[in-house]
Scaffold this motif. Structure first.
Motif, PDB file in Angstrom:
ATOM      1  N   ILE A   1       0.841  -1.187   0.000  1.00  0.00           N
ATOM      2  CA  ILE A   1       0.000   0.000   0.000  1.00  0.00           C
ATOM      3  C   ILE A   1       0.881   1.244   0.000  1.00  0.00           C
ATOM      4  O   ILE A   1       2.061   1.188   0.372  1.00  0.00           O
ATOM      5  CB  ILE A   1      -0.960   0.050   1.211  1.00  0.00           C
ATOM      6  N   ARG A   2       0.326   2.339  -0.438  1.00  0.00           N
ATOM      7  CA  ARG A   2       0.973   3.651  -0.341  1.00  0.00           C
ATOM      8  C   ARG A   2      -0.007   4.534   0.414  1.00  0.00           C
ATOM      9  O   ARG A   2      -1.138   4.745  -0.032  1.00  0.00           O
ATOM     10  CB  ARG A   2       1.254   4.220  -1.716  1.00  0.00           C
TER      11      ARG A   2
ATOM     12  N   THR B   1       7.660   3.554   9.003  1.00  0.00           N
ATOM     13  CA  THR B   1       7.952   4.987   9.063  1.00  0.00           C
ATOM     14  C   THR B   1       7.847   5.687   7.718  1.00  0.00           C
ATOM     15  O   THR B   1       8.069   6.885   7.634  1.00  0.00           O
ATOM     16  CB  THR B   1       9.363   5.233   9.634  1.00  0.00           C
ATOM     17  N   GLY B   2       7.487   4.978   6.676  1.00  0.00           N
ATOM     18  CA  GLY B   2       7.364   5.589   5.354  1.00  0.00           C
ATOM     19  C   GLY B   2       5.958   5.483   4.812  1.00  0.00           C
ATOM     20  O   GLY B   2       5.061   4.924   5.446  1.00  0.00           O
ATOM     21  N   ARG B   3       5.771   6.014   3.629  1.00  0.00           N
ATOM     22  CA  ARG B   3       4.454   5.936   2.989  1.00  0.00           C
ATOM     23  C   ARG B   3       4.220   4.584   2.331  1.00  0.00           C
ATOM     24  O   ARG B   3       3.089   4.153   2.183  1.00  0.00           O
ATOM     25  CB  ARG B   3       4.315   7.033   1.941  1.00  0.00           C
ATOM     26  N   ASN B   4       5.289   3.952   1.864  1.00  0.00           N
ATOM     27  CA  ASN B   4       5.169   2.644   1.222  1.00  0.00           C
ATOM     28  C   ASN B   4       5.255   1.558   2.282  1.00  0.00           C
ATOM     29  O   ASN B   4       6.217   1.488   3.030  1.00  0.00           O
ATOM     30  CB  ASN B   4       6.275   2.465   0.181  1.00  0.00           C
ATOM     31  N   LYS B   5       4.227   0.712   2.316  1.00  0.00           N
ATOM     32  CA  LYS B   5       4.136  -0.308   3.359  1.00  0.00           C
ATOM     33  C   LYS B   5       3.719  -1.646   2.760  1.00  0.00           C
ATOM     34  O   LYS B   5       3.176  -1.688   1.653  1.00  0.00           O
ATOM     35  CB  LYS B   5       3.095   0.094   4.404  1.00  0.00           C
ATOM     36  N   GLN B   6       3.964  -2.700   3.498  1.00  0.00           N
ATOM     37  CA  GLN B   6       3.409  -4.012   3.174  1.00  0.00           C
ATOM     38  C   GLN B   6       2.483  -4.395   4.315  1.00  0.00           C
ATOM     39  O   GLN B   6       2.840  -4.262   5.487  1.00  0.00           O
ATOM     40  CB  GLN B   6       4.500  -5.068   3.008  1.00  0.00           C
TER      41      GLN B   6
ATOM     42  N   TYR C   1      -1.287   2.873  -7.089  1.00  0.00           N
ATOM     43  CA  TYR C   1      -0.118   3.734  -7.243  1.00  0.00           C
ATOM     44  C   TYR C   1       1.054   2.812  -7.526  1.00  0.00           C
ATOM     45  O   TYR C   1       1.584   2.172  -6.614  1.00  0.00           O
ATOM     46  CB  TYR C   1       0.106   4.544  -5.963  1.00  0.00           C
ATOM     47  N   GLY C   2       1.433   2.662  -8.779  1.00  0.00           N
ATOM     48  CA  GLY C   2       2.493   1.724  -9.150  1.00  0.00           C
ATOM     49  C   GLY C   2       2.044   0.301  -8.887  1.00  0.00           C
ATOM     50  O   GLY C   2       1.051  -0.158  -9.430  1.00  0.00           O
TER      51      GLY C   2
ATOM     52  N   THR D   1      -1.968  -6.345   9.917  1.00  0.00           N
ATOM     53  CA  THR D   1      -0.701  -5.904  10.490  1.00  0.00           C
ATOM     54  C   THR D   1       0.180  -5.310   9.397  1.00  0.00           C
ATOM     55  O   THR D   1       0.264  -5.853   8.302  1.00  0.00           O
ATOM     56  CB  THR D   1       0.051  -7.102  11.117  1.00  0.00           C
ATOM     57  N   ILE D   2       0.835  -4.215   9.721  1.00  0.00           N
ATOM     58  CA  ILE D   2       1.834  -3.653   8.810  1.00  0.00           C
ATOM     59  C   ILE D   2       3.126  -4.407   9.070  1.00  0.00           C
ATOM     60  O   ILE D   2       3.638  -4.400  10.187  1.00  0.00           O
ATOM     61  CB  ILE D   2       2.005  -2.145   9.040  1.00  0.00           C
ATOM     62  N   VAL D   3       3.648  -5.090   8.038  1.00  0.00           N
ATOM     63  CA  VAL D   3       4.843  -5.915   8.230  1.00  0.00           C
ATOM     64  C   VAL D   3       6.123  -5.194   7.828  1.00  0.00           C
ATOM     65  O   VAL D   3       7.200  -5.577   8.246  1.00  0.00           O
ATOM     66  CB  VAL D   3       4.729  -7.271   7.491  1.00  0.00           C
TER      67      VAL D   3
END
Length: 104
Positions: free
Chosen positions: A16-17, A74-79, A31-32, A68-70
């Motif tokens: 996700i972004r 701390t950034g905009r791009n997450k898994q 987004y991409g 859960t964010i894995v």
């Protein structure tokens, strides 16, 4: 690179972004290779990460603890990992909902 959902034994992972401080919480398309998620929460004191988990859990009709964010805290791009059993019909319905966001 197109958006993909990775299947793991204990759930599904996708990218996700996040766009914090938006006017409303919403899935804003792709987004991409990631889903773009707009959140009203600010990116301070983990507020956006918490809001992201609650927002996605609500949309996917799963418990808050199942999202859960894995990576990318701390950034905009997450898994994001959505925990669900491998052979459950729940997994297919979650994938269907996520892919419906990609097509909009």
């Amino acid at each position: 690179m197109p958006f993909t959902i990775q299947e793991k034994p204990d759930g599904l992972i996708f990218k996700i972004r996040v766009q914090p401080r938006s006017s409303k919480n919403q899935v804003a398309g792709v987004y991409g290779d990631a889903l773009k998620i707009n959140l009203t929460a600010p990116p301070v004191d983990n507020a956006a990460n918490k809001a992201c988990g609650v927002f996605l859990a609500g949309l996917l009709s799963v418990a808050k603890s199942a999202v859960t964010i894995v990576s990318g805290h701390t950034g905009r791009n997450k898994q994001v990992m959505v925990y669900c059993q491998k052979d459950a019909s729940e997994r297919e319905s979650i994938k269907t909902v996520i892919m419906s966001w990609v097509k909009t």
